[in-house]
Design an enzyme around this catalytic site. Structure first.
Site, short mmCIF file in Angstrom:
data_model
loop_
_atom_site.label_atom_id
_atom_site.label_comp_id
_atom_site.label_asym_id
_atom_site.label_seq_id
_atom_site.Cartn_x
_atom_site.Cartn_y
_atom_site.Cartn_z
CD GLU A 117 55.18 26.18 27.76
OE1 GLU A 117 55.15 25.17 28.47
OE2 GLU A 117 55.36 26.14 26.53
CD GLU A 197 51.06 23.74 28.78
OE1 GLU A 197 51.95 22.99 28.32
OE2 GLU A 197 50.79 24.84 28.28
#
Length: 513
Positions: A117, A197
């Site tokens: 991320e 995710e």
């Protein structure tokens, strides 16, 4: 997981877990990542590897070792030469261990994530991503699929994606699935749609209610994702426990408890939940689910109440907790400066003036990281806190001993403030005057607990350090108790849970005798 129809397990590798001190590596016992991957292989599960170097994961400092902060100006997750040198050394240790486990080498690892991320981080340093890409390729070869994960927003993908790394998105059950995958398609025109995710629950913070996400919402959204032919990783399928000091924290400072239950399909104890069966029912519409019995939840046993006897306060045990004695300094030093990365440090000075009337002790710049238990000559005064209590009125005579037992509650694991220094990171004032001449005691609690038998003449099997809850704040202290596992009952010992009704904050150490 396999019996629910999943075919791969996605795992993080926390750098700080494996290199607690520079150049000291741990890969045996609970640190044996190769054995874990082999175990998945033996069960017929593929592996998606997320080795960081930054992982987030609600894990202490996002997996980055606290010792990186010894270089005070270091810019983490960037092309800072000090940071890159440490990363390069670490990857040179970890990735060669992973290479034989790659799918093309007969192992189960099908893809490897680069960073994590990164688009959500301020530095947006493409040179850093290119450096990682180059090192991953050098150690793992050109055949393995390297990928990135970012939130499903344009600005996050801009800084997180890099040509040559397969771009994936992550989002939870409340997201617009069509929009999310259109964002991925913009950065990755070909290849599989991937939500790397998909949030089955959410994380907890100290003092907040346990987070839950409704089973029906998770199941419905999962069905929509699979109906598009997309790939999905359920984060978390099981969260488990971040034992010891491995929990992280968010900003504004909110530490996570060691429980990482996450309201996941498998509970913190690994037990089956309603959500597990709902997820399995969705998956079986799209994939063949293995036949046969699902491994049941583990049996639990109630061992009864354990009476705890108070041994010593932390101050009374200083000789055992800090056998080398204190570090002396005109002004407070941080945990890093006294080589104490986790746990507790006791800061001691004397009152320079008479405080017979309540006198304000203040941390003007919110410099208590993260929580300080304050006493004067052994008399409890209250708690200073990073967020909410920056001033405390104290009383005592001139020359009295002022103690602050400062607790590291977990380093920030996400966002701008991951360079999270602990301890007294700025000066304290008494009646607006700066306090000086500190004695600083780094506390080796783990080692002291191992030798706690000498404190009271017998070995105890259950130690706890904490403060009892009452209207009058009491000083943190060590308590000891014993319990026995009954003989003559088959299948014991079994799992159990511990409760501390009426207590506030406790660390538990259990040893068998």
């Amino acid at each position: 997981m396999k019996m629910a129809g999943l075919n791969a397990i996605q795992i993080y590798v926390p750098w700080n877990f494996h290199e607690p001190q520079p150049g000291q590596y741990q890969f045996s016992g609970e640190h044996d990542v190769e054995h874990f991957i082999q175990l998945a292989h033996e069960l017929g599960l593929l592996v998606i590897l997320r080795p960081g170097p930054y992982i987030c994961a609600e894990w202490e400092m996002g997996g980055l070792p606290a010792w990186l902060l010894e270089k005070e100006n270091i810019v983490l997750r960037s092309s800072d030469p000090d940071y890159l040198a440490a990363v390069d050394t670490w990857l040179g240790v970890l990735l060669p261990k992973m290479k034989p486990l790659l799918y093309q080498n007969g192992g189960p690892i099908i893809t490897v994530q680069v960073e994590n991320e990164y688009g959500s981080y301020f530095s947006c340093d493409y040179d850093y991503l290119r450096f990682l890409q180059k090192r991953f390729r050098y150690h793992l070869g050109n055949d393995v699929v390297l990928f990135t994960t970012d939130g499903e927003m344009e600005k996050l993908m801009q800084c997180g994606a890099l040509q040559g790394l397969y771009a994936t998105v992550d989002f939870g059950p409340g997201a617009n699935i069509t929009k999310a995958f259109l964002i991925q398609r913009k950065y990755e025109p070909k290849g599989p749609l991937i939500n790397s995710e998909f949030y089955t629950g959410w994380l907890d913070h100290w003092g907040q209610p346990h987070s839950t996400v409704k089973t029906e919402v998770v199941a419905s959204s999962l069905q929509d994702i699979l109906a598009r032919g997309a790939n999905v990783n359920l984060y978390m399928f099981i969260g488990g426990t971040n034992f010891g000091y491995w929990n992280g924290a968010n900003m504004p400072f909110q530490p996570q408890p060691t429980s990482y239950d996450y309201d996941a399909p498998l509970s913190e104890a690994g037990d089956l939940t309603e959500k597990y069966f709902a997820v399995r029912d969705v998956i079986r519409k799209f994939e063949k689910v293995p036949e046969g019995p699902i491994p049941p939840s583990t049996p639990k046993f109630a061992y009864g109440k354990v009476a705890l006897k108070k041994l010593k306060t932390v101050e009374e045990a200083l000789n055992s907790l800090c056998p080398k004695g204190p570090v002396k300094s005109l002004y407070p030093l941080t945990f890093i400066q006294v080589k104490q990365y986790f746990g507790f440090v006791l800061y001691r000075t004397t009152l320079p003036e008479d405080c017979s009337e309540p006198t304000p002790l203040s941390s003007p710049h919110r410099g208590v990281h993260d929580r300080a238990y304050v006493s004067v000559d052994g008399v409890p005064q209250g708690v200073l806190d990073r967020n909410y209590v920056t001033t405390l009125n104290i009383t005592g005579k001139a020359g009295a001993t002022l103690d602050l037992l400062v607790e590291n509650m977990g380093r920030v694991n996400y966002g701008y403030y991951i360079n999270d220094y602990k301890g007294l990171i700025s000066n304290l004032t008494l009646n607006s005057s700066i306090l000086t001449d500190w004695m600083i005691f780094p506390l080796d609690i783990e080692n002291a607990v191992c030798h706690m038998g000498g404190w009271h003449g017998s070995d105890g099997s259950h130690h706890s350090e904490g403060c009892a809850h009452s209207s009058n704040y009491t000083l943190p202290a060590f308590y000891v108790g014993n319990f026995s596992i009954p003989s003559g009952i088959p299948d014991l010992p079994q799992d159990t849970f511990i409760q501390f009704p009426g207590w506030t904050k406790v660390r538990v150490f259990i040893e068998s005798v």
